[in-house]
Scaffold this active site. Structure first.
Site, PDB file in Angstrom:
ATOM      1  N   THR A   1      43.607  44.031  41.854  1.00  7.83           N
ATOM      2  CA  THR A   1      44.998  44.350  41.515  1.00  7.83           C
ATOM      3  C   THR A   1      45.140  44.830  40.072  1.00  7.83           C
ATOM      4  O   THR A   1      46.241  45.171  39.645  1.00  7.83           O
ATOM      5  CB  THR A   1      45.899  43.109  41.702  1.00  7.83           C
ATOM      6  OG1 THR A   1      45.305  42.029  40.961  1.00  7.83           O
ATOM      7  CG2 THR A   1      46.012  42.716  43.160  1.00  7.83           C
ATOM      8  N   GLY A   2      44.039  44.866  39.313  1.00 11.56           N
ATOM      9  CA  GLY A   2      44.094  45.306  37.915  1.00 11.56           C
ATOM     10  C   GLY A   2      43.971  46.808  37.790  1.00 11.56           C
ATOM     11  O   GLY A   2      43.771  47.520  38.774  1.00 11.56           O
TER      12      GLY A   2
ATOM     13  N   VAL B   1      41.582  48.637  36.308  1.00 10.35           N
ATOM     14  CA  VAL B   1      40.239  49.122  36.633  1.00 10.35           C
ATOM     15  C   VAL B   1      39.944  48.865  38.105  1.00 10.35           C
ATOM     16  O   VAL B   1      39.411  49.721  38.818  1.00 10.35           O
ATOM     17  CB  VAL B   1      39.183  48.441  35.736  1.00 10.35           C
ATOM     18  CG1 VAL B   1      37.781  48.882  36.139  1.00 10.35           C
ATOM     19  CG2 VAL B   1      39.431  48.765  34.266  1.00 10.35           C
TER      20      VAL B   1
ATOM     21  N   ARG C   1      47.197  34.122  42.688  1.00  8.06           N
ATOM     22  CA  ARG C   1      48.557  34.680  42.572  1.00  8.06           C
ATOM     23  C   ARG C   1      48.758  35.879  43.488  1.00  8.06           C
ATOM     24  O   ARG C   1      49.828  36.120  44.007  1.00  8.06           O
ATOM     25  CB  ARG C   1      48.835  35.155  41.127  1.00  8.06           C
ATOM     26  CG  ARG C   1      48.867  34.109  40.076  1.00  8.06           C
ATOM     27  CD  ARG C   1      49.126  34.750  38.704  1.00  8.06           C
ATOM     28  NE  ARG C   1      48.022  35.567  38.211  1.00  8.06           N
ATOM     29  CZ  ARG C   1      46.957  35.101  37.570  1.00  8.06           C
ATOM     30  NH1 ARG C   1      46.860  33.815  37.333  1.00  8.06           N
ATOM     31  NH2 ARG C   1      45.988  35.896  37.157  1.00  8.06           N
ATOM     32  N   SER C   2      47.668  36.690  43.640  1.00 13.72           N
ATOM     33  CA  SER C   2      47.802  37.947  44.382  1.00 13.72           C
ATOM     34  C   SER C   2      47.295  37.859  45.810  1.00 13.72           C
ATOM     35  O   SER C   2      47.405  38.835  46.560  1.00 13.72           O
ATOM     36  CB  SER C   2      47.008  39.058  43.681  1.00 13.72           C
ATOM     37  OG  SER C   2      47.349  39.135  42.343  1.00 13.72           O
TER      38      SER C   2
ATOM     39  N   ARG D   1      26.429  41.482  29.442  1.00 17.77           N
ATOM     40  CA  ARG D   1      25.889  42.742  28.901  1.00 17.77           C
ATOM     41  C   ARG D   1      24.688  42.560  28.000  1.00 17.77           C
ATOM     42  O   ARG D   1      23.766  43.381  28.013  1.00 17.77           O
ATOM     43  CB  ARG D   1      26.984  43.496  28.135  1.00 17.77           C
ATOM     44  CG  ARG D   1      28.056  44.064  29.027  1.00 17.77           C
ATOM     45  CD  ARG D   1      29.093  44.780  28.175  1.00 17.77           C
ATOM     46  NE  ARG D   1      30.239  45.166  28.966  1.00 17.77           N
ATOM     47  CZ  ARG D   1      31.486  45.212  28.490  1.00 17.77           C
ATOM     48  NH1 ARG D   1      31.737  44.895  27.223  1.00 17.77           N
ATOM     49  NH2 ARG D   1      32.463  45.592  29.263  1.00 17.77           N
TER      50      ARG D   1
ATOM     51  N   CYS E   1      34.004  50.210  27.289  1.00 14.46           N
ATOM     52  CA  CYS E   1      34.482  51.593  27.467  1.00 14.46           C
ATOM     53  C   CYS E   1      34.197  52.495  26.265  1.00 14.46           C
ATOM     54  O   CYS E   1      33.801  53.658  26.434  1.00 14.46           O
ATOM     55  CB  CYS E   1      35.970  51.603  27.810  1.00 14.46           C
ATOM     56  SG  CYS E   1      36.933  50.361  26.944  1.00 14.46           S
TER      57      CYS E   1
ATOM     58  N   GLY F   1      42.974  49.839  27.676  1.00 13.05           N
ATOM     59  CA  GLY F   1      41.702  49.150  27.461  1.00 13.05           C
ATOM     60  C   GLY F   1      41.866  47.652  27.312  1.00 13.05           C
ATOM     61  O   GLY F   1      40.917  46.890  27.457  1.00 13.05           O
TER      62      GLY F   1
ATOM     63  N   HIS G   1      40.450  56.933  25.364  1.00  8.04           N
ATOM     64  CA  HIS G   1      39.964  56.527  24.040  1.00  8.04           C
ATOM     65  C   HIS G   1      39.435  57.762  23.305  1.00  8.04           C
ATOM     66  O   HIS G   1      38.684  58.562  23.884  1.00  8.04           O
ATOM     67  CB  HIS G   1      38.806  55.534  24.167  1.00  8.04           C
ATOM     68  CG  HIS G   1      39.191  54.166  24.654  1.00  8.04           C
ATOM     69  ND1 HIS G   1      40.493  53.753  24.827  1.00  8.04           N
ATOM     70  CD2 HIS G   1      38.419  53.101  24.982  1.00  8.04           C
ATOM     71  CE1 HIS G   1      40.498  52.496  25.256  1.00  8.04           C
ATOM     72  NE2 HIS G   1      39.257  52.075  25.361  1.00  8.04           N
TER      73      HIS G   1
ATOM     74  N   ASN H   1      39.240  55.905  29.599  1.00  9.24           N
ATOM     75  CA  ASN H   1      38.610  54.585  29.491  1.00  9.24           C
ATOM     76  C   ASN H   1      38.604  53.815  30.803  1.00  9.24           C
ATOM     77  O   ASN H   1      37.759  52.936  31.004  1.00  9.24           O
ATOM     78  CB  ASN H   1      39.309  53.752  28.407  1.00  9.24           C
ATOM     79  CG  ASN H   1      40.812  53.688  28.605  1.00  9.24           C
ATOM     80  OD1 ASN H   1      41.494  54.714  28.543  1.00  9.24           O
ATOM     81  ND2 ASN H   1      41.342  52.509  28.842  1.00  9.24           N
TER      82      ASN H   1
END
Ligand SMILES: NC(=O)c1ccc[n+]([C@@H]2O[C@H](COP(=O)([O-])OP(=O)(O)OC[C@H]3O[C@@H](n4cnc5c(N)ncnc54)[C@H](OP(=O)(O)O)[C@@H]3O)[C@@H](O)[C@H]2O)c1
Length: 359
Positions: free
Chosen positions: A13-14, A16, A41-42, A98, A127, A158, A255, A328
């Site tokens: 739901t975001g 990205v 929530r979603s 990462r 990004c 971002g 960006h 981004n």
């Protein structure tokens, strides 16, 4: 080995995540089913054409070949290993994994060979780093990069969807105030009569030299540290000097980065332009006399990294300046995650299952 995959999108739901749901079909990635996950929530929310959003649970995460994660680092730390143990390859868009030595950090055009060493989790870079290394790779190969001095101008998307709403709300409040329409505060000029929630200061009509946050008394933000550390890991060269200042600007998507590139061997602007013209994933827009150069408004909605303003640094005989811009949310996040999956599919690394992977 399957050749059409069951795909989970965590954070569906975001900003990205919504793209991660769409980009596989746009790129003809062989997915037979895409299932969206988000917070409790979603859960139950309908996603156009893809069923309902699910909550994460040990029962709901089985049977996936691929899991694209974009729900923040704490969700990734908790759930990425569980998806991997249940058989999926996880491509994680957060900062959680990462810099782990046994997690490849991959940009599809730059270091796809690093994927061979995966142990079930692959990290998608930050990004700002992502777009920059796409442009730097051909220069590094041709002339070796010694030092980078970077200033970023980063869009509010971002930070997440709440930051996008904060910019819109503040911009409307300032404009309403200036037009003399009724508003709730007494600020004059461009100061916004609404308390900032996402950022420390007003973002509308402003530039904040605090993209990310200052952790543990560090004089660099975590965003600046990511740019420094991830660039070295992806380019496979820890000797590259990197100086970074990351600035948040009132742009919704895209960006922009001013990058000073000092090379080990001499490299002319003309040669750099040729290298970039031939580089995958790069579009050169560089005609200053016609005011033609990369802009956030041009980059938004497309996947290429735009490069322009390529010129000799008058202060150093082996340094060039350039301006690098990308979307981004697409190349900086969702598109690269799907491109990683494409490379893994082409190399026979997807659809194997945890038990059959080489440890
Ligand atoms: N935006 C960018 O340019 C960009 C680029 C690279 C990397 N990233 C990284 O990508 C991640 C997401 O960014 P975004 O901009 O898409 O954020 P966003 O718009 O705020 O969306 C966050 C997503 O995470 C979900 N989520 C939050 N808490 C959860 C939980 N406990 N369990 C399951 N799902 C949960 C949210 O679900 P609900 O709707 O249910 O709350 C939503 O789907 C972050 O780690 C960010 O650093 C972002």
């Amino acid at each position: 080995m399957a050749d059409d995959y069951r795909v989970a999108v965590v954070g569906a739901t975001g900003q990205v995540g919504r793209l991660m749901l769409r980009v596989p079909a746009e790129r003809n990635f062989p997915a037979r089913e895409i299932v969206g996950f988000a917070s409790e929530r979603s859960a139950g929310t309908e996603i156009e054409g893809l069923g309902t959003v699910r909550a994460l649970s040990d029962e709901s995460i089985g049977g996936f070949d691929l899991a694209l994660f974009s729900a923040g680092a704490s969700v990734s730390r908790q759930w990425a290993p569980r998806f991997a143990a249940a058989g999926a390859i996880v491509v994680d868009n957060s900062s959680a994994w990462r810099m782990n030595d046994d997690v490849p950090l991959v940009v599809s055009e730059v270091n796809p060979d690093a994927l061979a060493a995966h142990h079930g989790i692959v990290a998608n870079p930050n990004c700002s780093t992502m777009q920059m290394v796409v442009a730097l790779k051909p220069i590094h190969e041709a002339a070796g990069i010694e030092r980078l001095v970077i200033s970023t101008y980063q869009a509010v998307s971002g930070t997440g969807k709440e930051a996008v709403e904060e910019l819109a709300r503040q911009a409307q409040a300032v404009l309403a105030h200036r037009q003399g329409t009724p508003h709730t505060g007494a600020a004059d000029g461009l100061e916004v009569p609404i308390q900032p929630r996402v950022y420390k200061h007003q973002i509308a009509f402003n530039a904040l030299p605090e993209a990310g946050s200052f952790a543990d008394g560090d004089d660099h933000t975590d965003e600046e540290r990511k740019l420094i550390n991830e660039t070295r890991k992806i380019l496979g060269d820890t000797s590259i000097g990197v100086s970074a200042t990351c600035v948040r600007v009132p742009v919704f998507v895209g960006h922009s980065e001013a990058v000073n590139v000092q090379t080990r061997q001499p490299l002319s602007p003309e040669h750099a332009r040729q290298l970039l013209d031939a580089a995958p994933g790069v579009t050169v827009l560089d005609d200053p006399a016609a005011s033609r150069y990369p802009l956030a408004t041009l980059a938004a909605g497309q996947d290429d990294v735009l490069v322009g303003r390529i010129r000799r640094d008058p202060g150093h005989e082996r340094a060039l300046d350039m301006w690098i811009v990308a979307d981004n949310l697409r190349k900086g996040a969702a598109t690269n995650a799907v491109q990683i999956a494409e490379v893994m599919h082409q190399r026979g690394l997807l659809g194997i299952g945890a038990a059959d992977r080489v440890a």
